[in-house]
Design a protein around this motif. Structure first.
Motif, PDB file in Angstrom:
ATOM      1  N   UNK A  27      -7.116   6.923   0.664  1.00 38.39           N
ATOM      2  CA  UNK A  27      -8.433   6.317   0.434  1.00 38.39           C
ATOM      3  C   UNK A  27      -8.487   5.652  -0.937  1.00 38.39           C
ATOM      4  N   UNK A  28      -7.878   6.296  -1.927  1.00 35.53           N
ATOM      5  CA  UNK A  28      -7.887   5.726  -3.279  1.00 35.53           C
ATOM      6  C   UNK A  28      -7.029   4.465  -3.354  1.00 35.53           C
ATOM      7  N   UNK A  29      -5.932   4.464  -2.626  1.00 28.42           N
ATOM      8  CA  UNK A  29      -5.092   3.262  -2.580  1.00 28.42           C
ATOM      9  C   UNK A  29      -5.881   2.098  -1.995  1.00 28.42           C
ATOM     10  N   UNK A  30      -6.600   2.365  -0.911  1.00 25.37           N
ATOM     11  CA  UNK A  30      -7.407   1.325  -0.281  1.00 25.37           C
ATOM     12  C   UNK A  30      -8.464   0.801  -1.243  1.00 25.37           C
ATOM     13  N   UNK A  65       0.061   7.332  -6.298  1.00 22.94           N
ATOM     14  CA  UNK A  65      -1.236   8.001  -6.417  1.00 22.94           C
ATOM     15  C   UNK A  65      -1.298   9.350  -5.708  1.00 22.94           C
ATOM     16  N   UNK A  66      -0.256   9.735  -5.029  1.00 21.31           N
ATOM     17  CA  UNK A  66      -0.252  10.980  -4.268  1.00 21.31           C
ATOM     18  C   UNK A  66      -0.733  12.195  -5.081  1.00 21.31           C
ATOM     19  N   UNK A  86       0.801  -1.232   0.000  1.00 22.74           N
ATOM     20  CA  UNK A  86       0.000   0.000   0.000  1.00 22.74           C
ATOM     21  C   UNK A  86       0.831   1.278   0.000  1.00 22.74           C
ATOM     22  N   UNK A  87       1.944   1.284   0.718  1.00 21.79           N
ATOM     23  CA  UNK A  87       2.767   2.489   0.788  1.00 21.79           C
ATOM     24  C   UNK A  87       3.349   2.856  -0.578  1.00 21.79           C
TER      25      UNK A  87
END
Length: 316
Positions: A148-151, A140-141, A133-134
């Motif tokens: 939230x978008x990563x999740x 996506x930053x 995720x990191x």
């Protein structure tokens, strides 16, 4: 006795006549000034003076008249935006569903600048489902709300792998079960990856159909139903593109370019924005430059000085 009554009656009549004469005459109410749309869109004819033509008040429209006006607007927009398409870059349904989720609260251009790196590192649902995720957050930053978008994109990738064999489902009821996917995203995917008609009710679409008085609804699902009833189902996907493109380029939220609008005679909100043709042209947003990685779809159309579609990017 009779003589006294006659004198009294005459005195009353005289008093009433005097009062009527003394009373000031009432002024007729001033006529309300109505902004009239040009008969032909000034954006289409360079230097043409706007000819006056009254727009029929939608409040007086019959259901049949509303359907005719709505469909005519769509036909006019189809001529102005013949290359209208999703402005997100994608090569397959998986890339489209991820890109659409990422487009929330940001521009399509920003997403298109971000997804090449994402899909290069995680080309399949299996890859993204197993991602750190990191590392995804760092990619996506730039899109905002990146945690939230990563999740969401990792979650929907896991769901695709575990529930659908790594394939994006082609049914609405399955798509909306994926993390981060609502009806709007689902219809984008169905219409543009599977060729199944759907209406995409984004912020532009909501604004314009209410401005055109196609519906007074505010709930996206009710807007979808109300507008869908005005058109054949086969028109839904292209209609969505036409309306969204028009909202991004001409019919802006704060200051629409009314004087450069090709559907001005059909718009009950004409006059809310700039009506001077030259000033209105300066408000047009062409979004020149194309999009990185765009390969499979025709390039976007721009309006030339006369308001007609210019040649596609790269055309001679």
């Amino acid at each position: 006795m009779k003589k006294a009554a006659s004198v009294k009656k005459a005195a009353s009549a005289k008093k009433a006549a005097s009062a009527k004469k003394a009373a000031p005459a009432r002024k007729a109410p001033a006529a309300k000034k109505v902004t009239v749309a040009p008969k032909k869109a000034t954006a289409r004819v360079k230097g043409a003076a706007p000819a006056k033509a009254v727009v029929h008040p939608p409040g007086d429209e019959s259901r049949t008249a509303l359907v005719r006006r709505a469909r005519r607007i769509n036909r006019e927009l189809a001529e102005v935006y013949p290359y209208a398409h999703p402005e997100l870059d994608f090569d397959n349904p998986f890339q489209l569903v991820v890109a659409t989720v990422l487009s929330a609260q940001t521009t399509d251009l920003r997403v298109n600048q971000t997804t090449p790196a994402l899909f290069a590192k995680y080309p399949t649902p299996e890859d993204l489902a197993a991602a750190n995720p990191e590392e995804v957050e760092e990619i996506l930053r730039p899109t905002g709300f990146f945690r939230a978008k990563t999740k969401s994109v990792i979650g929907l990738s896991k769901a695709l792998v575990e529930e659908f064999g790594g394939e994006v489902p082609g049914r609405l009821e399955d798509l909306v079960k994926l993390p981060g996917v609502g009806r709007k995203t689902a219809f984008v995917v169905l219409g543009n990856a599977f060729g199944r008609p759907g209406i995409t009710v984004d912020t532009h679409f909501q604004r314009l159909v209410r401005r055109w008085q196609w519906t007074a609804e505010t709930d996206p699902d009710k807007i979808e139903a109300a507008v869908g009833a005005l058109f054949p189902k086969s028109d839904w996907t292209d209609l969505s593109h036409h309306v969204i493109w028009h909202g991004r380029r001409i019919c802006h939220a704060r200051k629409p370019a009314c004087g450069a609008c090709p559907i001005a005679p059909l718009c009950p909100a004409y006059g809310e924005g700039e009506t001077d043709p030259e000033k209105a042209k300066k408000l047009l947003k062409y979004e020149k430059g194309g999009f990185p990685g765009q390969r499979l779809r025709p390039p976007q159309a721009y309006l030339d000085a006369g308001g007609k579609p210019a040649p596609p990017l790269g055309a001679g």
